[in-house]
Design a protein around this motif. Structure first.
Motif, PDB file in Angstrom:
ATOM      1  N   ASN A   1       0.687  -1.023  -0.532  1.00  0.00           N
ATOM      2  CA  ASN A   1      -0.248  -0.173  -0.127  1.00  0.00           C
ATOM      3  C   ASN A   1       0.976   0.978  -0.079  1.00  0.00           C
ATOM      4  O   ASN A   1       0.217   1.891   0.472  1.00  0.00           O
ATOM      5  CB  ASN A   1      -1.092   0.477   1.053  1.00  0.00           C
ATOM      6  CG  ASN A   1      -2.183  -0.784   1.082  1.00  0.00           C
ATOM      7  OD1 ASN A   1      -2.204  -1.612   0.149  1.00  0.00           O
ATOM      8  ND2 ASN A   1      -2.698  -1.567   2.469  1.00  0.00           N
ATOM      9  N   GLY A   2       2.122   1.368  -0.154  1.00  0.00           N
ATOM     10  CA  GLY A   2       2.897   1.837   0.167  1.00  0.00           C
ATOM     11  C   GLY A   2       3.001   3.708   1.540  1.00  0.00           C
ATOM     12  O   GLY A   2       2.543   4.181   1.388  1.00  0.00           O
ATOM     13  N   ALA A   3       2.827   2.001   2.144  1.00  0.00           N
ATOM     14  CA  ALA A   3       2.033   2.844   4.183  1.00  0.00           C
ATOM     15  C   ALA A   3       3.726   3.058   4.448  1.00  0.00           C
ATOM     16  O   ALA A   3       3.475   4.448   5.243  1.00  0.00           O
ATOM     17  CB  ALA A   3       1.305   1.802   4.386  1.00  0.00           C
ATOM     18  N   PHE A   4       4.859   3.049   3.780  1.00  0.00           N
ATOM     19  CA  PHE A   4       5.872   3.076   4.695  1.00  0.00           C
ATOM     20  C   PHE A   4       6.691   3.991   3.882  1.00  0.00           C
ATOM     21  O   PHE A   4       6.628   4.542   2.458  1.00  0.00           O
ATOM     22  CB  PHE A   4       6.614   2.267   5.093  1.00  0.00           C
ATOM     23  CG  PHE A   4       6.797   1.726   6.071  1.00  0.00           C
ATOM     24  CD1 PHE A   4       7.267   2.068   7.052  1.00  0.00           C
ATOM     25  CD2 PHE A   4       5.928   0.158   6.702  1.00  0.00           C
ATOM     26  CE1 PHE A   4       7.523   1.568   8.582  1.00  0.00           C
ATOM     27  CE2 PHE A   4       6.182   0.259   8.365  1.00  0.00           C
ATOM     28  CZ  PHE A   4       6.862   0.852   8.760  1.00  0.00           C
TER      29      PHE A   4
ATOM     30  N   TYR B   1      12.093   5.632   9.397  1.00  0.00           N
ATOM     31  CA  TYR B   1      10.782   5.116   8.847  1.00  0.00           C
ATOM     32  C   TYR B   1       9.609   5.321   9.667  1.00  0.00           C
ATOM     33  O   TYR B   1       9.734   5.075  10.483  1.00  0.00           O
ATOM     34  CB  TYR B   1      10.879   3.382   8.595  1.00  0.00           C
ATOM     35  CG  TYR B   1      12.501   3.467   8.057  1.00  0.00           C
ATOM     36  CD1 TYR B   1      12.498   2.889   6.340  1.00  0.00           C
ATOM     37  CD2 TYR B   1      13.372   3.511   8.447  1.00  0.00           C
ATOM     38  CE1 TYR B   1      13.212   2.809   5.114  1.00  0.00           C
ATOM     39  CE2 TYR B   1      15.245   2.921   7.551  1.00  0.00           C
ATOM     40  CZ  TYR B   1      14.220   2.867   5.964  1.00  0.00           C
ATOM     41  OH  TYR B   1      15.781   2.985   5.045  1.00  0.00           O
ATOM     42  N   LEU B   2       8.981   6.018   9.027  1.00  0.00           N
ATOM     43  CA  LEU B   2       7.813   6.131   9.620  1.00  0.00           C
ATOM     44  C   LEU B   2       5.991   5.823   8.744  1.00  0.00           C
ATOM     45  O   LEU B   2       6.225   5.717   7.621  1.00  0.00           O
ATOM     46  CB  LEU B   2       7.507   7.727   9.253  1.00  0.00           C
ATOM     47  CG  LEU B   2       8.665   8.601   9.924  1.00  0.00           C
ATOM     48  CD1 LEU B   2       9.412   9.098   8.877  1.00  0.00           C
ATOM     49  CD2 LEU B   2       8.374   9.581  11.338  1.00  0.00           C
ATOM     50  N   VAL B   3       5.322   5.552   9.382  1.00  0.00           N
ATOM     51  CA  VAL B   3       3.996   4.749   8.638  1.00  0.00           C
ATOM     52  C   VAL B   3       3.011   5.123   8.703  1.00  0.00           C
ATOM     53  O   VAL B   3       2.027   6.167   9.615  1.00  0.00           O
ATOM     54  CB  VAL B   3       3.998   3.368   9.194  1.00  0.00           C
ATOM     55  CG1 VAL B   3       3.366   3.190  10.972  1.00  0.00           C
ATOM     56  CG2 VAL B   3       2.584   2.475   8.359  1.00  0.00           C
TER      57      VAL B   3
ATOM     58  N   LEU C   1      -3.044   4.601   5.583  1.00  0.00           N
ATOM     59  CA  LEU C   1      -3.444   3.420   4.183  1.00  0.00           C
ATOM     60  C   LEU C   1      -2.398   1.701   4.117  1.00  0.00           C
ATOM     61  O   LEU C   1      -2.027   0.789   4.413  1.00  0.00           O
ATOM     62  CB  LEU C   1      -2.072   3.778   3.366  1.00  0.00           C
ATOM     63  CG  LEU C   1      -2.066   5.373   3.364  1.00  0.00           C
ATOM     64  CD1 LEU C   1      -1.011   5.760   1.712  1.00  0.00           C
ATOM     65  CD2 LEU C   1      -3.617   5.442   2.248  1.00  0.00           C
ATOM     66  N   CYS C   2      -2.791   1.483   5.934  1.00  0.00           N
ATOM     67  CA  CYS C   2      -1.987   0.194   7.026  1.00  0.00           C
ATOM     68  C   CYS C   2      -2.930  -0.074   6.912  1.00  0.00           C
ATOM     69  O   CYS C   2      -3.780  -0.159   8.540  1.00  0.00           O
ATOM     70  CB  CYS C   2      -1.201   0.531   7.856  1.00  0.00           C
ATOM     71  SG  CYS C   2      -0.281  -0.458   8.724  1.00  0.00           S
TER      72      CYS C   2
ATOM     73  N   PRO D   1       7.629  -3.488  12.343  1.00  0.00           N
ATOM     74  CA  PRO D   1       7.598  -2.216  12.014  1.00  0.00           C
ATOM     75  C   PRO D   1       6.519  -0.939  11.774  1.00  0.00           C
ATOM     76  O   PRO D   1       5.760   0.172  12.398  1.00  0.00           O
ATOM     77  CB  PRO D   1       8.000  -2.352  10.851  1.00  0.00           C
ATOM     78  CG  PRO D   1       8.562  -3.932  10.610  1.00  0.00           C
ATOM     79  CD  PRO D   1       7.827  -4.312  11.530  1.00  0.00           C
ATOM     80  N   ALA D   2       5.268  -1.865  11.842  1.00  0.00           N
ATOM     81  CA  ALA D   2       3.850  -0.997  11.602  1.00  0.00           C
ATOM     82  C   ALA D   2       3.308  -0.282  12.579  1.00  0.00           C
ATOM     83  O   ALA D   2       2.089   0.630  13.077  1.00  0.00           O
ATOM     84  CB  ALA D   2       2.092  -2.230  10.889  1.00  0.00           C
TER      85      ALA D   2
END
Ligand SMILES: Cc1cc2nc3c(=O)[nH]c(=O)nc-3n(C[C@H](O)[C@H](O)[C@H](O)COP(=O)(O)O)c2cc1C
Ligand code: SF4
Ligand code: SF4
Length: 591
Positions: free
Chosen positions: A483-486, A505-507, A511-512, A528-529
């Motif tokens: 989803n290109g969330a990161f 790195y940020l979420v 989109l997650c 990570p999420a």
């Protein structure tokens, strides 16, 4: 309150992020410019699908890569030209258990169908369609896309029973994609700078007029016939039925998976096979539906295959059953196609067959076997599992390079000529066609990559507990997220030593959907999420968020950030990262 799994970004926000990322670092949703597909002008990779042209034969299969608008756009940038849109069905408020994807070796998932409401799905597909038309003509990208990006196809996917497909909700989905003029006009004013000139652009309004019927999840065999006729007769669509690997029968699948390929960790259930379409019935169905489509002036084809339902003995995902994809499915799908071609000679649009029914394919296609797969004559060739691995959408371009190289090496200049030559070579070598030669290869000399042993390698691990700031910075969470969330941002120079590492790195939580794929691939211990800074665009989701959460609020051209209770001490660092050298890759946030 139940958290919505996904909150799609507005057209304004997506286009704003695209422009900002491109201007500040030559990436789009973190796809580097080097991974954008630029065709060789002397080599024609185009195929036709149900009479419609597509500039390349590959694309994402119905699944996590075709649900949100930006997913489709990133795949298009990578060179996909046929998109099997995520399956839409009448039950559009399902609670899907998490995690739902396990792609660390072969593929398993428990995802069902769209996680969005049907009207939201419509808008995601319309937005993706509009963005592709815009990016095709956006001057800053022209040096990377080449002069002619060529035609592309959106193929709808619907499931799973006749009543649902006949419902006003699904019927309106189909008719809206056939003529999206009204939705396009609603979305036009959302086109932001620097794209505002496109607000008056004449977007093509027929987004899709083909459909793939997904027959998973309890679509009763007898209903497939009625649904296909309904889609042909009442919606005037060219129809493909996506078949399940159970078609091969329990004994054959059991023997191939366990004895031939060595997957002693896959547990089958006889019931799955008993409940599903049987091979002889399928042959009758295909024969009837081909002649019915013919009488209606439409086409009817088959897709090999959907995932294989197996018992969940791994325990990493919840639920008793899970759905297998990837390498072993390739062997099952090719074997089924081989059997179908044998019993239905002259039916399919494949080299040497001379039939009219398209055969589309999605089963364990990778860079290593895409050439052999496309050579069989199937089109399109779509994939899910491979795009969930390291590199994500960036894996498409090497596949197209491999196809280009194969065409060049044969002395041909078009994919079609090369396929015909491959067919002739296979016949000369004593096979019925390339398909038969490929099946012999993947169950014989070339079996290695399809076996359990050939797929045993686990993602790399390091001995470190994941923290909010700093990490191995391997970038995997960015590339494996469908989803290109990161997103990744450089650490501000003054802060790099203090918080660790050059990159942060940020979420984007909106989109997650907590699918779990980044957790599988992250080499550090932790998810990570959940551990990396969680950015919310949607205020109500932020207000209801448990634990760590940050809200991005736009006021005029400024973006400000607030923290959930207890997380204020991280706010200063977060603001510095977001306001760092390459800036916040989101602007025009439409709250
Ligand atoms: C996470 C995930 C979700 C999927 N969702 C759908 C779906 O909604 N509809 C469908 O017809 N197939 C769905 N599929 C099946 C894929 O479209 C594809 O047919 C299958 O995964 C085999 O291709 P692969 O080996 O390249 O993954 C899904 C697959 C995965 C891995
Ligand atoms: S951020 Fe991770 S869990 Fe969330 S959608 Fe992406 S891969 Fe899945
Ligand atoms: S969070 Fe994990 S996967 Fe993402 S960059 Fe850091 S170490 Fe790699």
């Amino acid at each position: 309150m139940k958290q919505p799994a996904l909150t799609p970004m507005s057209l304004t926000a997506i286009l704003g992020r695209i422009a900002n990322e491109w201007e500040t670092r030559g990436r789009i949703f973190d796809l580097p410019s080097a991974r954008i597909w630029q065709p060789d002008p002397d080599i024609d990779l185009s195929v036709t699908f149900a009479g419609r042209p597509a500039a390349t034969p590959i694309g994402p299969a119905a699944g996590p890569h075709t649900q949100l608008a930006q997913n489709i756009v990133i795949a298009w940038l990578g060179g996909a030209r046929i998109f099997e849109l995520k399956t839409v069905q009448v039950l559009d408020d399902l609670d899907i258990a998490r995690p739902c994807i396990d792609a660390q070796t072969i593929g398993y998932n428990i995802e069902w169908s769209q996680e969005l409401s049907v009207p939201e799905s419509i808008d995601e597909y319309v937005k993706a369609w509009m963005i592709i038309e815009i990016l095709k003509r956006w001057e800053p990208l022209s040096g990377h896309l080449g002069t002619d990006t060529g035609p592309h196809i959106f193929d709808m996917s619907v499931g799973y029973d006749l009543a649902g497909i006949r419902s006003p909700k699904v019927a309106s989905f189909i008719e809206t994609l056939k003529d999206a003029s009204e939705r396009i006009d609603v979305l036009r004013p959302q086109i932001p700078e620097p794209f505002t000139a496109f607000q008056d652009f004449e977007f093509p309004t027929r987004i899709a007029d083909t459909v793939t019927l997904s027959t998973m999840h309890g679509c009763p065999p007898d209903e497939i016939d009625s649904i296909a006729r309904h889609l042909t007769d009442d919606h005037d669509l060219d129809v493909v039925v996506k078949l399940n690997p159970t078609l091969l029968g329990f004994d054959a699948v059991d023997s191939l998976l366990h004895e031939t390929l060595g997957y002693d960790d896959i547990s089958l259930s006889q019931r799955t096979f008993d409940d599903d379409l049987q091979f002889d019935r399928a042959v009758g169905l295909i024969t009837d539906l081909r002649s019915h489509a013919d009488s209606m002036g439409r086409s009817f084809g088959v897709k090999l295959t959907n995932t294989l339902e197996v018992n969940n003995v791994r325990g990493w995902m919840p639920e008793d059953r899970m759905y297998m994809s990837g390498a072993p499915l390739h062997v099952l799908a090719c074997s089924i196609l081989d059997r179908l071609v044998t019993v239905l000679p002259g039916a399919f649009d494949l080299p040497g067959q001379g039939g009219t029914s398209p055969v589309t394919f999605s089963a364990g296609v990778t860079r290593s076997n895409v050439v052999d797969t496309v050579a069989m004559g199937v089109a399109p060739v779509t994939m899910s599992t491979d795009l969930l691995k390291t590199g994500g959408y960036g894996r498409l371009k090497p596949m197209l390079k491999a196809l280009t190289a194969a065409v060049v090496a044969s002395g041909a200049s078009t994919l079609q000529e090369w396929r015909d030559a491959s067919y002739r070579d296979a016949v000369e070598a004593g096979h019925r066609d390339w398909l038969q030669q490929h099946v012999a290869n993947i169950t014989g000399e070339g079996i290695g990559p399809y076996t359990m042993e050939g797929n045993a390698k686990l993602p790399r691990r390091v001995d470190a507990k994941l923290q909010m700031w700093g990490c191995t910075a391997c970038n995997l969470c960015v590339t494996v997220c469908p989803n290109g969330a990161f997103m990744k941002l450089p650490s501000p120079s003054g802060l790099a030593d203090e918080i660790g590492g050059r990159w942060q790195y940020l979420v984007v939580v909106d989109l997650c959907n907590e699918c779990g794929n980044c957790m599988t691939f992250c080499p550090e211990e932790g998810d990570p999420a959940q551990i990396k800074p969680k950015l919310y665009l949607d205020e109500s989701r932020f207000d209801n968020a448990p634990g760590q959460a940050f809200h991005l609020v736009r006021s005029g051209s400024d973006v400000s950030v607030t923290a959930a209770d207890g997380w204020d001490d991280q706010l200063g660092t977060l603001v510095e990262v977001l306001a760092g050298d390459q800036g916040l890759p989101i602007r025009g946030i439409d709250l």
